[in-house]
Design a protein around this motif. Structure first.
Motif: not given
Ligand code: UDP
Length: 425
Positions: A328, A324, A50, A264, A238, A203, A233
């Protein structure tokens, strides 16, 4: 050694039709006395998770309103990121604290980066615990310091937070997503400010149903059958394994359902691959479960497509700083089911703009309610989108930061007010 990140450009006025003229005017007014202010954002990674997501929007918008902003990434080798991941887990409540040797590694890399940091900043904005030692090491390098905590510190491992406290307590300003995340013992001003998403980023920008279906189809999804999806992630908090369990329960009632787990791999998350493999093993070869990551070419547009195409978006976290992914999904008008933890209830009113759950069974039951009643899903999604428009879009977040900078640098109406109050006292 501290690596600058190139962020491209964004224009605040492009957001006017989404957030309204009033907020844009307020931002301009706040930015006026801050023209040319030198601001450094320091974070651990430019990719994954994030924080990176937020900074790719916030930094260009801060530039657009006239600040002189740079975003720099910490230098660190694997030994450092192994330690910071452990620290991240301990601060979110995991039982294992760092050893003395591991704390030394954290300190060593903070020293290396502190030496590299240029001086002359008006504000140095330090994100999360990885670089939190900078203020104690080189306070003279910025006029003011802000610590932005993105994680859930509500029930930290007591030894870990005690050991971190001397490094974070003297930041003149700190920011947390929620009141319950604020640790005892901070000496500066505490701000409770949740983050936000960029409605104009690839996105989150509007994607037509046809385009979303076209993209998902390329990954083997049958776009004529129902789709559940979680984007996050590969991390135990998660709970992707719990999502698979919930999906299996849904499938008993609705055999046509499919599940996409889109995650990701962050460069500062060495545990990611192990947990990814555990998730693949748990899926046990089910051809209707799609486990994808950025190494399968899943970038922002693909995430957008999966979220837009989903009949229900899940975020079944057992801990979540903010999440996030929740905003989204809601911004795309999707019905949402997620864990009743951390920042998720801030974004979702249970039963009004989505459902909050705490077990795979309840998650499955709510997903089925939505999948079997599209009108219900539509109504939840519509209300969710309006909630996000009001509270969780980047211009609001930009305004909050500008207020804090004004106070810290002693400019603008906030500083004037503070001086009047001081004189009166
Ligand atoms: N995200 C992404 N691709 C993926 C998985 C996650 O772009 O395959 C993005 C997701 O859309 C979000 C961010 O990574 O914008 C994750 O933020 P979040 O606050 O949900 O979790 P964090 O990873 O910070 O714990």
């Amino acid at each position: 050694m501290l690596q600058p990140v190139a962020v491209g450009s964004k224009i605040l006025t492009d957001y006017t039709h989404i957030v309204g003229r009033e907020l844009i005017a307020e931002i301009r007014e706040l930015a006026e006395p801050l023209q040319g202010a030198r601001v450094a954002h320091i974070s651990a990674t430019a990719f994954g998770g994030g924080v990176a997501e937020i900074l790719y929007t916030l930094v260009p918008l801060m530039k657009d309103v006239g600040l002189d902003v740079e975003w720099q990434i910490l230098y660190g080798r694997e030994e450092f990121f192994n330690v910071t991941k452990l620290m991240h887990n301990a601060l979110q409540g995991a039982p294992d604290d760092l050893t003395d040797e591991q704390w030394d590694i954290w300190q060593k890399y903070n020293e290396i980066n502190a030496a590299e940091l240029h001086d002359g900043w008006d504000v140095c904005l330090v994100h999360d615990p990885q670089p939190a030692g900078l203020l104690a090491l080189v306070p003279e390098k910025a006029r003011s310091w802000v610590w932005r905590c993105h994680i859930d510190l509500s029930t930290p491992n007591p030894s870990t937070i005690d050991r971190l406290l001397p490094y974070i307590r003297d930041y003149p300003e700190s920011l947390f997503h929620m009141e319950t995340y604020v640790p005892d013992g901070l000496r500066g001003t505490v701000n409770v400010v949740p983050p936000a998403i960029d409605p104009l980023a690839p996105k989150n920008m509007a994607l037509s149903p046809d385009d979303a279906a076209f993209v998902c189809n390329q990954f083997g999804i049958d776009v004529d059958r129902p789709l559940m999806c979680q984007v996050s992630r590969f991390d135990p908090w998660k709970d992707p394994l719990g999502v698979i369990d919930a999906y299996r329960l849904v499938k008993e009632e609705m055999p046509s359902v499919q599940l996409a787990l889109v995650g990701s791999m962050a460069s500062d998350d060495p545990e990611g691959w192990d947990f990814y493999n555990a998730t693949v093993a748990h899926a046990d070869g089910d051809p209707d479960i799609f486990i994808l990551n950025n190494f399968n070419n899943v970038g922002s547009i693909e995430v957008n497509a999966f979220q837009s195409q989903s009949d229900v978006v899940v975020q079944k976290s057992t801990r979540e700083g903010f999440g996030l992914t929740v905003s989204e999904a809601l911004w795309k008008g999707r019905p949402f089911v997620g864990g009743d933890v951390g920042g998720i209830p801030l974004q979702v009113e249970n039963g009004i703009s989505g459902y909050l759950v705490d077990t795979p069974e309840r998650c499955a039951a709510r997903c089925l309610d939505i999948l079997q009643d599209p009108a219900l899903g539509k109504a939840l999604g519509r209300r969710g989108k309006e909630h996000v428009r009001k509270h969780f879009l980047t211009p609001r977040y930009l305004r909050d930061y500008l207020k804090i900078f004004s106070e810290q640098l002693g400019v603008g109406v906030h500083a004037e007010q503070a001086r009047v109050e001081d004189d009166a006292a």
